[in-house]
Design an enzyme around this catalytic site. Sequence first.
Site, mmCIF file in Angstrom:
data_model
loop_
_atom_site.group_PDB
_atom_site.id
_atom_site.type_symbol
_atom_site.label_atom_id
_atom_site.label_comp_id
_atom_site.label_asym_id
_atom_site.label_seq_id
_atom_site.Cartn_x
_atom_site.Cartn_y
_atom_site.Cartn_z
ATOM 1 N N GLY A 14 0.831 -1.198 0.000
ATOM 2 C CA GLY A 14 0.000 0.000 0.000
ATOM 3 C C GLY A 14 0.864 1.245 0.000
ATOM 4 O O GLY A 14 1.301 1.699 1.052
ATOM 5 N N ILE A 18 -1.143 6.916 3.666
ATOM 6 C CA ILE A 18 -0.804 6.366 4.975
ATOM 7 C C ILE A 18 0.483 5.559 4.891
ATOM 8 O O ILE A 18 1.360 5.646 5.761
ATOM 9 C CB ILE A 18 -1.964 5.512 5.520
ATOM 10 N N ARG A 20 3.035 5.854 2.666
ATOM 11 C CA ARG A 20 4.206 6.716 2.475
ATOM 12 C C ARG A 20 4.422 7.658 3.644
ATOM 13 O O ARG A 20 5.552 7.893 4.082
ATOM 14 C CB ARG A 20 4.056 7.546 1.186
ATOM 15 N N GLY A 21 3.297 8.225 4.152
ATOM 16 C CA GLY A 21 3.428 9.300 5.129
ATOM 17 C C GLY A 21 3.585 8.857 6.555
ATOM 18 O O GLY A 21 4.183 9.570 7.366
ATOM 19 N N LYS A 221 -8.956 3.765 20.767
ATOM 20 C CA LYS A 221 -8.718 4.540 19.552
ATOM 21 C C LYS A 221 -9.909 4.469 18.604
ATOM 22 O O LYS A 221 -10.428 5.488 18.142
ATOM 23 C CB LYS A 221 -7.454 4.032 18.868
#
Length: 398
Positions: A14, A18, A20-21, A221
């Site tokens: 993926g 999300i 990459r960052g 969460k």
Amino acid sequence: MAANNYTKKAVHFGAGNIGRGFVACFLHNSGYEVIFADVNADLINALNASPSYKVIEVGSEGTEESTITNYRAINSRTNEEELIQEIATAEVVTCSVGPNILKFIAPVIAKGIDRRSEDLPPVAVIACENAIGATDTLAEYIKDPKNTPSHRLEGYEKRARFANSAIDRIVPAQDPDAGLDVKLEKFYEWVVDRTPFKDMSPPDIKGINWVDNLLPYIERKLYTVNTGHATAAYHGYIRRKSTVYDALQDKDIQEEVKKALENTSHLITQKHGIDEQAQHEYVEKIVRRISNPHLEDAVERVGRAPLRKLSRKERFIGPAAELAEHGKDCSALLDAAEMAFRFQNVEGDEESAELARIMATNKPEDIVKQVCGLNEQEKLFPKVVEVVQRVQADLQDD
């Protein structure tokens, strides 16, 4: 890409925002070479053509940038053999593909694990998804006889360890011209189950909080951040707000979010023994986070995939079902769920179109069973049936 000088390697499925960052950033900062796996050929080509990209953290106290390097990217659709070999020799395999995609990445991960030498330490597999027990789900797909022959399951722990995780970081829709760069909030939390690694050291990834009991973190969460975020988005969408920030400037929507999180806070504190004041402070922090004007988070983005978000173990039905069984108030969660049921035919969101079809062609009881996974014996069932009946009646009036 330039030659890699790192000795540790992680494969991440993926290569979106999300991946990459958030995840790749942590892996990079911990000394791993990151191998991105994705089916988006344009994204794969862009990553391989660029030696770096930026991760931009935004908040009220300012903006910080970091540069990510030492990565490669593999097209998992066309270069499976190369990907299998990378998995077979990696220390870590992670993913952020969405819970519904886990079954599609499992076969190639299974092949990589099966090829792994027992002279190597077990590969750590960690799914980074907004779902309870996502790594367990992925492991079930990997160990399915269709992907791993039953005789190869003996001694499997010598080749792979599977650890559930809870991730928390808001990554909004990106600017159209951002390229590979990713903008996200400064706050983060990545909590991972330590128990699969009791006889060995867990992966050395800076920023992970390793715990022996993950469930309180996952539910706190999911039932605070995701419940609050989605409640603001769905109420905001119905009231024609453009972003979550705009929605939370509306006192009525503020009150809806507050009441929904009061519902879930009661469950969290009673079920997991979390101090009420600590949970109150956590809720206050979360509301401030999702109100961050710098994120420019569109209500359509946050509300997308309503079928998943209305499912049995998700942010509304999950806590509401437990509260209802104990005779506790879940009314604000039902109100939020009603707004989610009204999130239909939203441009660019296939699930909202499918939800509209389901609502138009099925009886309320069947919808609750199909969409929410509830059965008639559960106390929440008739309450959600009433919600669906109300939404259907309004749609007929329109």
